[in-house]
Design an enzyme around this catalytic site. Structure first.
Site, short mmCIF file in Angstrom:
data_model
loop_
_atom_site.label_atom_id
_atom_site.label_comp_id
_atom_site.label_asym_id
_atom_site.label_seq_id
_atom_site.Cartn_x
_atom_site.Cartn_y
_atom_site.Cartn_z
N CYS A 253 -4.56 2.39 -3.81
CA CYS A 253 -3.33 2.91 -3.19
C CYS A 253 -2.18 1.92 -3.34
CB CYS A 253 -3.56 3.24 -1.71
SG CYS A 253 -4.67 4.63 -1.44
N GLN B 202 -4.68 -5.39 6.97
CA GLN B 202 -5.65 -6.42 6.58
C GLN B 202 -5.55 -7.65 7.47
OE1 GLN B 202 -7.99 -5.83 4.31
NE2 GLN B 202 -7.12 -3.85 3.69
N HIS C 89 0.86 -1.18 0.00
CA HIS C 89 0.00 0.00 0.00
C HIS C 89 0.90 1.23 0.00
CE1 HIS C 89 -2.81 2.99 1.68
NE2 HIS C 89 -3.80 2.19 1.33
N ASP D 237 3.01 -4.55 7.88
CA ASP D 237 1.78 -3.79 7.75
C ASP D 237 0.63 -4.77 7.93
OD1 ASP D 237 -0.45 -2.35 7.05
OD2 ASP D 237 0.32 -1.67 5.11
N LYS E 153 -10.71 -0.60 9.82
CA LYS E 153 -10.91 -1.85 9.09
C LYS E 153 -11.30 -2.98 10.04
CE LYS E 153 -7.29 -0.53 5.78
NZ LYS E 153 -8.14 -0.04 4.69
#
Length: 421
Positions: A379, A218, A138, A215, A241
């Site tokens: 993104c 998700q 991202h 990261d 999220k």
């Protein structure tokens, strides 16, 4: 282009016994809406998930009954709010299985958390040092490193992606050398759904000694995350999220990293003493939490974590992947539709391209049928260039989605194709 589907093609007919999806959906007020006269089918949770009443009321309750600034007051409201705020820090610690709540810094989300690490870690680098990221990142895990590499003179190296949408581990191994100072990589791709094998990355010769940032924007939603088992030095995720409020997220930094890194921002809260000629800093993690935080949103983040923890994580993963399999079976019947990203055991994200139709047009027509999907580059423009595309449409599944919604998505796509092609 990544074509074909190598994952499971089983059509699951049964929801895991430990999940009552109807009862779960009833907790989300927005799911009762109709769009263009049709029931809302919300398949954009990878961008931002909807919020259960438990989270909504937790945030509203702060403002209704017990709001004050945290840490600096001695009155009842300040003490109540501080206690709830710090309880949320413990919620994050438990959720990630960090050793200490002092390893948890509250941020506005993953973007700020990555920027915090980038701007502080890069102060320790010298010209010629190297940082590795991947082409599936991202922008939040790309742009800070590019800006700082231009300023600080370190080299940015790119790990590639295979034709199946998986990380090219062999190519990544070839990038690692004695100048590698950090590897910053997504745990789960927001475009491809690919879940990167962190143990395999750690097993690459030399990587065991290199700091690793993940990261988890998700993966924190869809996987059972254990930062100790992952053996990562930094892990970031965002609340919006995770069925929580916008504007609140967290950074996990292992061990003494927060002591070693310099402050990111200056102001109130992050100081111990301020003199005319010098400043001493507060103990970690407050050293990195300058200014008044998003108090109610952080408390809401803690509530979202507690709500997620009510549900069996394995059952949730099985349900989400069954939804994806159901949709994939239907998509295979649509001529000219290509699924982008076919990694084994991918998360419940389907990016796709319909021949002869722009993804924006596809998304707008789906909306006419009440189906909400994302369209664009997500993104992730370097990944789009790797795919040879400018954009894709993306459907992303969450705990509250149903098999009927997966079918409605496929049916709407079939109608869109007839209209567009």
């Amino acid at each position: 282009m990544f074509a074909g589907w190598r994952g499971r093609m089983t059509v699951h007919k049964n929801i895991p016994a430990s999940l009552n999806i109807d009862a779960i959906r009833a907790e989300f007020p927005i799911l009762q809406r109709e769009i263009n006269g049709r029931p809302l089918v919300y398949l954009d949770s990878a961008a931002s998930a909807q919020k259960p009443e438990f989270v909504i009321e937790s945030v509203a309750g702060v403002y209704r009954a017990s709001y004050a600034n945290v840490h600096r007051g001695l009155h009842t409201l300040a003490n109540e709010t501080t206690e709830a705020f710090e309880a949320a820090r413990e919620d994050v610690r438990r959720f990630l299985n960090a050793k200490s709540a002092n390893e948890i810094v509250f941020t506005r989300g993953s973007t700020e958390a990555i920027n915090l690490v980038a701007h502080t870690f890069c102060q320790m680098l010298a010209p010629g040092d190297e940082i590795i990221i991947s082409r599936m990142e991202h922008h939040s895990n790309i742009v800070p490193w590019i800006l700082l590499s231009e300023k600080n003179g370190f080299a940015l190296k790119w790990a590639d992606v295979t034709e199946a949408g998986e990380l090219d581990y062999e190519q990544l191994a070839g990038l690692v050398n004695d100048r590698t100072r950090l590897i910053a990589i997504t745990h789960m791709s927001n475009v491809l759904g690919t879940v990167n094998d962190i143990a395999r990355i750690r097993a690459i010769p030399g990587v065991a000694e290199i700091p690793l940032l993940l990261d988890g924007s998700q993966s924190a939603v869809h996987l059972a995350v254990d930062v100790q088992a992952l053996d990562c030095d930094f892990f970031v995720f965002t609340g919006h999220k995770l069925y929580g409020p916008s504007g609140a997220g967290a950074l996990y930094a292992r061990g003494d990293w927060l002591d070693r890194l310099p402050p990111y921002m200056g102001g109130g809260e992050m100081i111990a003493d301020v003199f005319e000629d010098r400043v001493t800093f507060a103990d970690v993690p407050h050293k990195f939490e300058a200014g008044t935080p998003a108090i109610a949103d952080v408390i809401g983040l803690g509530a979202a974590i507690r709500w997620v923890e009510r549900h069996d994580r394995v059952a949730v993963m099985e349900h989400e992947r069954a939804l994806m399999d159901r949709a994939m079976t239907g998509l295979a019947e649509i001529d000219g539709l290509t699924v982008i990203g076919t990694a084994q055991d991918k998360g419940a994200i389907i990016s796709f391209h319909m021949e002869g139709a722009h993804p924006h047009d596809v998304a707008q027509i789906l909306d006419k049928y009440g189906v909400a999907v994302r369209a664009g580059h997500h993104c992730a423009q370097p990944l789009m260039r790797r795919l040879g595309l400018s954009a894709t449409a993306r459907a992303s599944f969450a705990l509250y989605n149903t098999f009927e919604e997966a079918d409605a998505f496929v049916d709407a796509l079939k109608k869109a194709r007839k209209f567009l092609i």
